[in-house]
Design a protein around this motif. Structure first.
Motif, PDB file in Angstrom:
ATOM      1  N   SER A   2       0.825  -1.198   0.000  1.00  0.00           N
ATOM      2  CA  SER A   2       0.000   0.000   0.000  1.00  0.00           C
ATOM      3  C   SER A   2       0.866   1.257   0.000  1.00  0.00           C
ATOM      4  O   SER A   2       1.954   1.281   0.554  1.00  0.00           O
ATOM      5  CB  SER A   2      -0.891  -0.015   1.241  1.00  0.00           C
ATOM      6  OG  SER A   2      -1.583   1.196   1.356  1.00  0.00           O
ATOM      7  N   ASN A   3       0.355   2.306  -0.627  1.00  0.00           N
ATOM      8  CA  ASN A   3       1.050   3.591  -0.604  1.00  0.00           C
ATOM      9  C   ASN A   3       0.674   4.415   0.615  1.00  0.00           C
ATOM     10  O   ASN A   3       1.132   5.530   0.774  1.00  0.00           O
ATOM     11  CB  ASN A   3       0.746   4.378  -1.874  1.00  0.00           C
ATOM     12  CG  ASN A   3       1.448   3.800  -3.074  1.00  0.00           C
ATOM     13  OD1 ASN A   3       2.495   3.185  -2.938  1.00  0.00           O
ATOM     14  ND2 ASN A   3       0.867   3.972  -4.231  1.00  0.00           N
ATOM     15  N   LYS A   4      -0.202   3.873   1.450  1.00  0.00           N
ATOM     16  CA  LYS A   4      -0.615   4.605   2.647  1.00  0.00           C
ATOM     17  C   LYS A   4       0.528   4.598   3.665  1.00  0.00           C
ATOM     18  O   LYS A   4       1.217   3.598   3.835  1.00  0.00           O
ATOM     19  CB  LYS A   4      -1.850   3.948   3.255  1.00  0.00           C
ATOM     20  CG  LYS A   4      -3.057   4.048   2.361  1.00  0.00           C
ATOM     21  CD  LYS A   4      -4.262   3.406   2.997  1.00  0.00           C
ATOM     22  CE  LYS A   4      -5.440   3.488   2.051  1.00  0.00           C
ATOM     23  NZ  LYS A   4      -6.605   2.814   2.579  1.00  0.00           N
ATOM     24  N   TRP A  31       6.781   6.517   6.194  1.00  0.00           N
ATOM     25  CA  TRP A  31       6.739   5.189   5.602  1.00  0.00           C
ATOM     26  C   TRP A  31       7.978   4.424   6.027  1.00  0.00           C
ATOM     27  O   TRP A  31       9.057   4.992   6.155  1.00  0.00           O
ATOM     28  CB  TRP A  31       6.741   5.279   4.079  1.00  0.00           C
ATOM     29  CG  TRP A  31       5.475   5.777   3.483  1.00  0.00           C
ATOM     30  CD1 TRP A  31       4.469   5.025   2.963  1.00  0.00           C
ATOM     31  CD2 TRP A  31       5.063   7.142   3.328  1.00  0.00           C
ATOM     32  NE1 TRP A  31       3.465   5.835   2.497  1.00  0.00           N
ATOM     33  CE2 TRP A  31       3.798   7.145   2.706  1.00  0.00           C
ATOM     34  CE3 TRP A  31       5.636   8.367   3.653  1.00  0.00           C
ATOM     35  CZ2 TRP A  31       3.110   8.298   2.407  1.00  0.00           C
ATOM     36  CZ3 TRP A  31       4.943   9.524   3.362  1.00  0.00           C
ATOM     37  CH2 TRP A  31       3.702   9.484   2.743  1.00  0.00           C
ATOM     38  N   ASN A  33      10.548   2.008   4.597  1.00  0.00           N
ATOM     39  CA  ASN A  33      10.955   1.673   3.231  1.00  0.00           C
ATOM     40  C   ASN A  33      12.102   0.681   3.211  1.00  0.00           C
ATOM     41  O   ASN A  33      12.959   0.688   4.098  1.00  0.00           O
ATOM     42  CB  ASN A  33      11.405   2.936   2.483  1.00  0.00           C
ATOM     43  CG  ASN A  33      10.267   3.912   2.289  1.00  0.00           C
ATOM     44  OD1 ASN A  33       9.142   3.525   2.038  1.00  0.00           O
ATOM     45  ND2 ASN A  33      10.566   5.185   2.420  1.00  0.00           N
TER      46      ASN A  33
END
Length: 123
Positions: A2-4, A31, A33
């Protein structure tokens, strides 16, 4: 994946940052990463999900501190803000909760449940 963002705080203010004399409410997102060389690697994505789940489960937070350079010396970096980023658990599967006995007293809000509304540098 998800990009959330896995982390966030929607109640931030930076000392001295104003719009027409009023403080400006801000939001921060974060995020977890993987390194570029592991982009889309299933093991790295699984580790990111595990870290996020552990943060939610144990109510861990990340503290971010922002400093602005005022000169060349190491002490010439005064702090302009410090905030907590809280794990976002909207997308986490809900675990079944055990039946709890009714409590006699109202629950008190824990400090980790709410972001600071009056940061110590603003007093």
């Amino acid at each position: 994946m998800s990009n959330k963002p896995q982390l966030g705080n929607s109640k931030l203010q930076i000392q001295g940052y104003m719009d027409n004399g009023q403080t400006v409410d801000m939001a921060a997102s974060g995020w977890i990463n993987e390194p570029m060389e592991m982009k889309d690697n299933p093991a790295a994505l699984a580790a990111i999900n595990q870290i996020h789940q552990l943060m939610v489960q144990h109510r861990l937070k990340v503290n971010i501190q922002i400093k602005a350079r005022k000169g060349q010396e190491a002490r010439d970096w005064p702090k302009i803000g410090s905030w907590n980023l809280f794990p976002n658990d909207r997308d986490m599967p809900q675990q079944p909760q055990q039946q709890a006995q009714p409590q006699q007293q109202p629950q008190q809000t824990q400090a980790w449940q709410q972001p600071q509304q009056n940061p110590p540098w603003r007093t």
